[in-house]
Design a protein around this motif. Structure first.
Motif, PDB file in Angstrom:
ATOM      1  N   VAL A 146       8.151 -11.934  -5.267  1.00 36.46           N
ATOM      2  CA  VAL A 146       7.613 -12.143  -3.919  1.00 36.46           C
ATOM      3  C   VAL A 146       6.317 -11.309  -4.026  1.00 36.46           C
ATOM      4  O   VAL A 146       5.244 -11.643  -3.315  1.00 36.46           O
ATOM      5  CB  VAL A 146       8.567 -11.663  -2.789  1.00 36.46           C
ATOM      6  CG1 VAL A 146       8.880 -10.161  -2.752  1.00 36.46           C
ATOM      7  CG2 VAL A 146       8.019 -12.041  -1.415  1.00 36.46           C
ATOM      8  N   LYS A 147       6.419 -10.299  -4.384  1.00 31.32           N
ATOM      9  CA  LYS A 147       5.182  -9.193  -4.573  1.00 31.32           C
ATOM     10  C   LYS A 147       4.098  -9.821  -5.414  1.00 31.32           C
ATOM     11  O   LYS A 147       3.040  -9.848  -5.056  1.00 31.32           O
ATOM     12  CB  LYS A 147       5.597  -7.593  -4.901  1.00 31.32           C
ATOM     13  CG  LYS A 147       6.381  -7.251  -4.026  1.00 31.32           C
ATOM     14  CD  LYS A 147       6.992  -5.645  -4.198  1.00 31.32           C
ATOM     15  CE  LYS A 147       7.569  -5.062  -2.908  1.00 31.32           C
ATOM     16  NZ  LYS A 147       8.620  -4.451  -3.310  1.00 31.32           N
ATOM     17  N   ALA A 161       3.815 -12.771  -6.006  1.00 27.64           N
ATOM     18  CA  ALA A 161       3.323 -14.171  -5.343  1.00 27.64           C
ATOM     19  C   ALA A 161       2.122 -13.645  -4.501  1.00 27.64           C
ATOM     20  O   ALA A 161       1.051 -14.205  -4.019  1.00 27.64           O
ATOM     21  CB  ALA A 161       4.322 -15.098  -5.079  1.00 27.64           C
ATOM     22  N   ASN A 162       2.719 -12.681  -3.718  1.00 26.33           N
ATOM     23  CA  ASN A 162       1.893 -12.181  -2.612  1.00 26.33           C
ATOM     24  C   ASN A 162       0.437 -11.857  -3.081  1.00 26.33           C
ATOM     25  O   ASN A 162      -0.447 -11.909  -2.567  1.00 26.33           O
ATOM     26  CB  ASN A 162       2.476 -10.985  -1.989  1.00 26.33           C
ATOM     27  CG  ASN A 162       1.927 -10.437  -0.404  1.00 26.33           C
ATOM     28  OD1 ASN A 162       1.803 -11.186   0.506  1.00 26.33           O
ATOM     29  ND2 ASN A 162       1.383  -9.409  -0.607  1.00 26.33           N
ATOM     30  N   LEU A 204      -1.608 -15.041  -3.953  1.00 20.55           N
ATOM     31  CA  LEU A 204      -2.387 -15.608  -3.024  1.00 20.55           C
ATOM     32  C   LEU A 204      -3.374 -14.855  -2.460  1.00 20.55           C
ATOM     33  O   LEU A 204      -4.582 -15.416  -2.183  1.00 20.55           O
ATOM     34  CB  LEU A 204      -1.311 -15.881  -1.927  1.00 20.55           C
ATOM     35  CG  LEU A 204      -0.369 -17.093  -2.477  1.00 20.55           C
ATOM     36  CD1 LEU A 204       0.742 -17.537  -1.298  1.00 20.55           C
ATOM     37  CD2 LEU A 204      -0.611 -18.265  -2.829  1.00 20.55           C
ATOM     38  N   GLN A 205      -3.236 -13.472  -2.115  1.00 22.37           N
ATOM     39  CA  GLN A 205      -4.171 -12.623  -1.565  1.00 22.37           C
ATOM     40  C   GLN A 205      -5.365 -12.701  -2.601  1.00 22.37           C
ATOM     41  O   GLN A 205      -6.693 -12.419  -2.113  1.00 22.37           O
ATOM     42  CB  GLN A 205      -3.611 -11.490  -1.166  1.00 22.37           C
ATOM     43  CG  GLN A 205      -2.758 -11.498  -0.103  1.00 22.37           C
ATOM     44  CD  GLN A 205      -2.272 -10.204   0.277  1.00 22.37           C
ATOM     45  OE1 GLN A 205      -2.457  -9.226  -0.113  1.00 22.37           O
ATOM     46  NE2 GLN A 205      -1.691 -10.049   1.611  1.00 22.37           N
ATOM     47  N   ASP A 218      -7.396 -15.527  -2.096  1.00 21.14           N
ATOM     48  CA  ASP A 218      -7.759 -15.756  -0.458  1.00 21.14           C
ATOM     49  C   ASP A 218      -7.015 -16.881  -0.257  1.00 21.14           C
ATOM     50  O   ASP A 218      -7.666 -17.856   0.715  1.00 21.14           O
ATOM     51  CB  ASP A 218      -9.412 -15.625  -0.315  1.00 21.14           C
ATOM     52  CG  ASP A 218      -9.619 -15.419   0.997  1.00 21.14           C
ATOM     53  OD1 ASP A 218      -8.905 -14.694   1.807  1.00 21.14           O
ATOM     54  OD2 ASP A 218     -10.737 -15.871   1.349  1.00 21.14           O
ATOM     55  N   LEU A 219      -5.702 -17.136  -0.270  1.00 24.82           N
ATOM     56  CA  LEU A 219      -5.144 -18.422   0.103  1.00 24.82           C
ATOM     57  C   LEU A 219      -3.724 -17.591   0.788  1.00 24.82           C
ATOM     58  O   LEU A 219      -3.445 -16.662   0.582  1.00 24.82           O
ATOM     59  CB  LEU A 219      -4.510 -19.127  -1.024  1.00 24.82           C
ATOM     60  CG  LEU A 219      -5.694 -19.816  -2.020  1.00 24.82           C
ATOM     61  CD1 LEU A 219      -4.929 -20.470  -3.130  1.00 24.82           C
ATOM     62  CD2 LEU A 219      -6.414 -20.705  -1.233  1.00 24.82           C
ATOM     63  N   THR A 220      -3.052 -18.553   1.685  1.00 24.95           N
ATOM     64  CA  THR A 220      -1.842 -18.258   2.099  1.00 24.95           C
ATOM     65  C   THR A 220      -0.971 -19.341   1.764  1.00 24.95           C
ATOM     66  O   THR A 220      -1.095 -20.332   1.061  1.00 24.95           O
ATOM     67  CB  THR A 220      -1.689 -18.131   3.578  1.00 24.95           C
ATOM     68  OG1 THR A 220      -1.960 -19.623   4.099  1.00 24.95           O
ATOM     69  CG2 THR A 220      -2.748 -17.475   4.216  1.00 24.95           C
ATOM     70  N   ASP A 259     -14.672   1.934  -4.890  1.00 26.89           N
ATOM     71  CA  ASP A 259     -14.656   2.451  -3.561  1.00 26.89           C
ATOM     72  C   ASP A 259     -13.122   2.856  -3.378  1.00 26.89           C
ATOM     73  O   ASP A 259     -12.780   3.963  -3.146  1.00 26.89           O
ATOM     74  CB  ASP A 259     -15.140   1.614  -2.401  1.00 26.89           C
ATOM     75  CG  ASP A 259     -16.506   1.764  -2.354  1.00 26.89           C
ATOM     76  OD1 ASP A 259     -17.288   2.339  -2.748  1.00 26.89           O
ATOM     77  OD2 ASP A 259     -16.891   0.737  -1.334  1.00 26.89           O
ATOM     78  N   HIS A 260     -12.229   1.861  -3.495  1.00 28.09           N
ATOM     79  CA  HIS A 260     -10.768   2.191  -3.517  1.00 28.09           C
ATOM     80  C   HIS A 260     -10.480   3.325  -4.409  1.00 28.09           C
ATOM     81  O   HIS A 260      -9.602   4.118  -4.230  1.00 28.09           O
ATOM     82  CB  HIS A 260     -10.038   0.880  -3.834  1.00 28.09           C
ATOM     83  CG  HIS A 260      -8.627   0.998  -3.926  1.00 28.09           C
ATOM     84  ND1 HIS A 260      -7.920   0.314  -2.642  1.00 28.09           N
ATOM     85  CD2 HIS A 260      -7.646   1.362  -4.449  1.00 28.09           C
ATOM     86  CE1 HIS A 260      -6.793   0.863  -2.527  1.00 28.09           C
ATOM     87  NE2 HIS A 260      -6.453   1.445  -4.018  1.00 28.09           N
ATOM     88  N   ARG A 295     -11.516   6.610  -3.542  1.00 25.86           N
ATOM     89  CA  ARG A 295     -10.688   7.047  -2.399  1.00 25.86           C
ATOM     90  C   ARG A 295      -9.577   7.579  -2.685  1.00 25.86           C
ATOM     91  O   ARG A 295      -8.971   8.599  -2.076  1.00 25.86           O
ATOM     92  CB  ARG A 295     -10.627   5.877  -1.243  1.00 25.86           C
ATOM     93  CG  ARG A 295      -9.979   6.217   0.003  1.00 25.86           C
ATOM     94  CD  ARG A 295      -9.860   5.008   0.437  1.00 25.86           C
ATOM     95  NE  ARG A 295     -11.157   4.342   1.042  1.00 25.86           N
ATOM     96  CZ  ARG A 295     -11.394   2.982   1.261  1.00 25.86           C
ATOM     97  NH1 ARG A 295     -10.374   1.962   0.893  1.00 25.86           N
ATOM     98  NH2 ARG A 295     -12.466   2.331   1.177  1.00 25.86           N
ATOM     99  N   LEU A 346      -9.906  11.065  -4.443  1.00 26.20           N
ATOM    100  CA  LEU A 346     -10.157  12.089  -3.281  1.00 26.20           C
ATOM    101  C   LEU A 346      -9.003  12.339  -2.463  1.00 26.20           C
ATOM    102  O   LEU A 346      -8.668  13.625  -2.173  1.00 26.20           O
ATOM    103  CB  LEU A 346     -11.260  11.565  -2.352  1.00 26.20           C
ATOM    104  CG  LEU A 346     -12.700  11.340  -2.922  1.00 26.20           C
ATOM    105  CD1 LEU A 346     -13.673  10.633  -1.862  1.00 26.20           C
ATOM    106  CD2 LEU A 346     -13.378  12.946  -2.973  1.00 26.20           C
ATOM    107  N   ASN A 347      -8.245  11.310  -2.176  1.00 31.26           N
ATOM    108  CA  ASN A 347      -6.939  11.445  -1.276  1.00 31.26           C
ATOM    109  C   ASN A 347      -5.813  12.462  -2.061  1.00 31.26           C
ATOM    110  O   ASN A 347      -4.856  12.807  -1.419  1.00 31.26           O
ATOM    111  CB  ASN A 347      -6.410  10.238  -0.722  1.00 31.26           C
ATOM    112  CG  ASN A 347      -7.337   9.769   0.661  1.00 31.26           C
ATOM    113  OD1 ASN A 347      -8.393  10.567   0.629  1.00 31.26           O
ATOM    114  ND2 ASN A 347      -7.218   8.502   0.927  1.00 31.26           N
ATOM    115  N   ASN A 381      -6.811  14.797  -3.672  1.00 25.57           N
ATOM    116  CA  ASN A 381      -7.584  16.281  -4.002  1.00 25.57           C
ATOM    117  C   ASN A 381      -7.710  16.539  -5.299  1.00 25.57           C
ATOM    118  O   ASN A 381      -7.672  17.642  -5.808  1.00 25.57           O
ATOM    119  CB  ASN A 381      -6.864  17.302  -3.463  1.00 25.57           C
ATOM    120  CG  ASN A 381      -6.936  17.403  -1.711  1.00 25.57           C
ATOM    121  OD1 ASN A 381      -8.037  17.005  -1.315  1.00 25.57           O
ATOM    122  ND2 ASN A 381      -5.653  17.691  -1.226  1.00 25.57           N
TER     123      ASN A 381
END
Lengths: 563, 348
Positions: A43-44, A46-47, A50-51, A54-56, A364-365, A368, A371-372, A374
């Motif tokens: 399921v993950k 597949a998730n 699809l993402q 850019d589909l559902t 960017d991700h 981040r 950075l998060n 540290n």
């Protein structure tokens, strides 16, 4: 047309998405749920698929499942009946799984994925065959698929032409080369799924001294067809798949904690030779029957890169395509392509040139996440990064290299890799003590610039998926001792500038410093864990290891020591 | 002193830093996170949406303020999930023209029916907060009315599903996201929806203040004191639930801002606190008061949570929050809000 391909419920669950005839993404569930070889409904994955596209669920035209559950159940039931009453425990354990989801798969799919369209099922080995032929560059080719078990088939061969695949012959369960290898893997004290690769590594340390004994265990005909001698097996009867007669023939089975003796190495070597010889016979026979000079391979057995190399060297085929996700994960690709090309008659516009089909993360991700946590870091430009990392590698530093899209299939091919110099003979021990903690007999793989491959290795074709194990050239063995196995072979990955420019540039930068266009490349994971997927996974694994530097995109993080 | 990981200042006994300079909220979060898998899948959202599809004239109510998050939510609900929503905009009298224009554009382009509710009902209450120098944030107070109103509208239209544009960092009471039979497992939501004590700090003075207001103004006689009050009054868990697509989607705001700019002609408004938001003008004053009283705002709470969830870096959060309200047009906006409320600068 959007088609979601799914494979699951046995091992290496996966999902992939075909959009307009092109494979746009694919991933294994284990990378998301962090359970190695996960069999869970993907399921993950597949998730993600699809993402990423850019589909559902609403946009999916078909979902394809890589095998036929009812057919498989018929084999499971008969197998248990044959072994009754010894099989009752196994029966009680197995049946709830079937009733829970496997037999009601369309309902399960509807429930998990909110999909109300049609779900199509094709046979397990047809999925493998489709995963090998349909994304290959060939208009027509012979096909061989070999694995542990599908529904009934364990080995199949045939050919593909245009959009169609024809299976000519199948070997049915319980006769199975993959299963035979798995049985011997457990006999040698290793776990199924992860142990087969270990046995392959171990085989180089032994000699095939048990050929006579093996002739009793597996009977091979000149056309490659074979039968297991069931007298020696106890399928579904006990916790192990071999019996006392088997042990009488080969000696006592090794417990996982037992020392590895010469006998074990010899048995592994014999097993490997029997497998290789048998596969060559099958391939030669398929050549004879199909008269086609191109060959497509899939099924878990073709993750055996030593056997693959011999097939290329010793059969008349001129070109060979091996599905990089040769195991059940690749079945997801096979069924999706089969629906698109064969059932729907859509043109074959997709050729699999690389396996970078998983999640990717933006700079960017990644920044981040660093950075998060540290963490101190340096940021480079592309060319500066290659020079910086190559310099570190040349100084015997170990680098975790996290770039672009995650690989589909079991191998890390330079996007979720741990890299080191191949020139230091001690690097294998250093890597094992600092990170991998692997058995001494398991080799580390080289990644070589495609254009320099023939200079260092006895190879005539590319090996982009680490599925071939050619000999290292005699005069180069001393130059790359950390990736040369005891039998002077290496599990090679050839790196092309076109499909992984960043990795290519890094190796090139290493070559500039050392003169060696090769890096040691092993998967970025800790023992017992799946390969990392996200930057968060990468940092978690990095911090729990003694890897010197983590390079994600153009950011460099250190574990200890100077930048 | 700010927490080294998030952007909350120390504010004992609610927020305190350990020796490494990390706050108790971050440490609590780590403890919870290690036990729970916080990543929600889009399939989970679709499952819920499917339950409410095609039951009446509208499938759901979408709270739409004209900001990037709620406008994109409306877009996703209509286009991505193919529902027929009723859009609802609440204007406390301080919404910017730009924000309302964004909603108008969106509903026209998406062909969605729209309810626009504007009222100065809360004006006396807001004014009283300022004149009595009450120590709490204006936004949570306004939210009570806004949420109550939303439930009233949902009930009136017989809609069991309310869609918001709340980010994963926007705190909400877990009770709002529950509805019997929705199929959404509350434990799957617990990590992102856990109410944090630092937010409660911003609200703790609200109930006694409401008591005073109820006595002083007849029109506030049944004004809710808390989300729990609304829950009891409207029996929320039986009637409707609030969900946000942003809890289930991996997209970065940059991505969906581009999407709504291109698809709906969405525009950023001239000035709003924090930077790159589309909040009402009262919010500028509210943030100013909250900073005076507590040293942080509910936006610090939201962004700290986004930092913890890895959706925002600490520096990005600091940059957004560092927008100086004391530099023009901040002071002009504050003055115009004060004027509208019948207050003067001296009341602050």
């Amino acid at each position: 047309m959007n088609i979601l391909g799914i494979s699951c419920f046995y091992h290496d669950s996966a999902a992939c998405l075909l959009k307009g005839g092109k494979l746009v993404c694919a991933a294994q569930e284990e990378r998301f749920n962090r359970e190695k070889y996960s069999e869970a409904f993907p399921v993950k994955a597949a998730n993600f698929c699809l993402q990423a596209a850019d589909l559902t669920s609403y946009d999916i035209d078909y979902i394809g499942f890589y095998e036929k559950p009812f057919l498989k159940l018929s084999r499971v039931l008969l197998d248990h009946l044959r072994a009754f009453p010894f099989s009752w425990k196994s029966f009680l354990n197995t049946m709830p799984l079937w009733l829970e989801d496997r037999l009601i798969l369309p309902l399960k799919i509807h429930k998990e994925l909110c999909y109300s369209g049609e779900t199509l099922f094709i046979k397990h080995h047809l999925s493998h065959a489709a995963s090998a032929f349909l994304p290959s560059p060939f208009e027509e080719a012979a096909i061989v698929t070999v694995d542990g078990i599908g529904e009934w088939a364990t080995t199949a061969y045939g050919f593909g032409r245009g959009n169609d695949i024809k299976i000519i012959k199948e070997v049915l369960y319980p006769h199975s080369l993959g299963l035979f290898y798995a049985i011997l893997t457990t006999y040698l004290g290793f776990n199924v799924f992860e142990g087969e690769g270990k046995v392959m590594g171990l085989s180089a340390y032994g000699k095939p001294k048990y050929m006579d004994e093996f002739k009793e265990l597996i009977m091979v005909k000149s056309d490659g067809s074979y039968k297991l001698n069931l007298k020696y097996l106890s399928l579904n009867r006990e916790s192990r798949m071999f019996n006392k007669r088997f042990e009488k023939k080969l000696g006592k089975a090794r417990n996982p904690e037992d020392k590895i003796e010469e006998r074990h190495c010899d048995i592994a070597a014999t097993l490997q030779k029997v497998l290789e010889d048998n596969l060559i016979l099958i391939a030669k026979n398929v050549y004879k029957e199909t008269k086609m000079d191109k060959l497509c391979l899939a099924g878990g057995v073709f993750l055996n890169c030593v056997a693959n190399s011999r097939i290329i060297e010793e059969t008349p085929f001129k070109e060979v395509f091996i599905q990089p996700a040769a195991g059940d994960n690749g079945g997801a690709i096979g069924v999706a392509l089969y629906i698109n090309n064969t059932l729907m008659r859509e043109p074959r516009i997709y050729a699999m040139n690389h396996a970078y089909l998983g999640p990717a993360f933006s700079a960017d991700h990644i920044k981040r996440v660093i950075l998060n946590h540290n963490l101190e870091f340096l940021e480079f430009k592309n060319d500066e990064l290659s020079d910086y990392v190559a310099d570190k590698l040349s100084r015997n530093k170990i680098i975790a290299w996290f770039q672009g899209s995650m690989e589909f299939g079991p191998r890390a091919l330079g996007n979720r890799s741990i890299l080191a110099t191949p020139c230091n003979a001690n690097m294998r021990d250093i890597l094992n003590s600092k990170v991998k903690n692997r058995e001494y007999f398991r080799p580390f793989a080289p990644a070589v610039l495609e254009e320099n491959a023939q200079e260092f290795f006895e190879i005539k074709c590319a090996s982009p998926y680490m599925l071939l194990a050619p000999k290292v050239k005699k005069d180069k063995i001393n130059l790359i001792p950390a990736v040369t196995h005891v039998d002077e072979t290496a599990r090679l990955q050839t790196v092309s500038k076109c499909f992984n420019p960043k990795f290519w540039h890094l190796i090139k930068a290493f070559q500039k410093i050392t003169g060696i266009p090769v890096l040691l490349n092993t998967s970025f994971n800790l023992k017992g864990e799946p390969i990392v997927c996200s930057p968060e996974d990468a940092i978690k694994s990095f911090q729990r290891s003694n890897i010197d530097y983590l390079v994600m995109d153009n950011f460099v993080v250190r574990n200890s020591g100077d930048f | 002193m700010l927490c080294k990981r998030c952007v909350l200042p120390e504010n004992k006994p609610y927020i305190y830093l350990n020796e490494e300079g990390v706050c108790n909220i971050c440490l609590d979060f780590d403890r919870r996170r290690s036990k729970e898998n916080a990543a929600l899948l889009e399939f989970e959202l679709i499952k819920v949406l499917e339950k409410y599809k095609g039951k009446g004239k509208y499938d759901c109510l979408v709270m739409c303020s004209g900001g990037k998050d709620s406008t994109s939510s409306l877009y996703f609900i209509k286009k991505r999930y193919r529902l027929n929503p009723l859009a609802f905009t609440f204007d406390n009298g301080f919404e910017s023209e730009g924000a309302i224009a964004n909603v108008r554009n969106a509903v026209e382009k998406l062909k969605v029916d729209w309810l626009y509710f504007k009222s100065d009902f809360m004006q006396e209450m807001f004014s009283e907060v300022i004149k009595t120098k009450s120590k709490f944030s204006l936004c949570p107070l306004c939210s009570l009315w806004y949420i109550q109103l939303t439930y009233q509208v949902a009930t009136q239209y017989d809609l069991a599903l309310i869609i918001s544009g709340w980010t994963q960092g926007q705190l909400t009471s877990p009770v709002l996201t529950k509805r019997f039979g929705s199929g959404l497992q509350p434990e799957r939501m617990s990590c992102i929806l856990q109410p944090e004590s630092e937010f409660l700090l911003l609200c703790e003075q609200i109930p006694p203040f409401i008591d005073v207001m109820r006595k002083k103004y007849k029109k506030y006689s049944d004004f809710p004191k808390s989300m729990n009050d609304i829950k009891k009054k409207y029996r929320i868990s039986k009637k409707a639930m609030i969900l946000s697509p942003h809890w289930f989607l991996p997209y970065d705001p940059k991505e969906y801002v581009e999407l709504i700019k291109n698809e709906l002609g969405w525009k950023k408004i001239e000035f709003s606190y924090p930077a790159e938001s589309t909040n009402c003008y009262l919010n500028v004053l509210g943030s100013y008061l909250s900073m005076q009283a507590y040293g942080f705002t509910h936006f610090h709470v939201e962004m700290s949570k986004l930092v913890r969830l890895g959706k925002l870096s600490r520096q990005e959060a600091l940059d957004k929050l560092d927008l100086d309200i004391n530099i023009e047009p901040g002071p002009s906006i504050i003055m115009s809000v004060l004027k509208k409320l019948g207050c003067a600068k001296g009341d602050l």
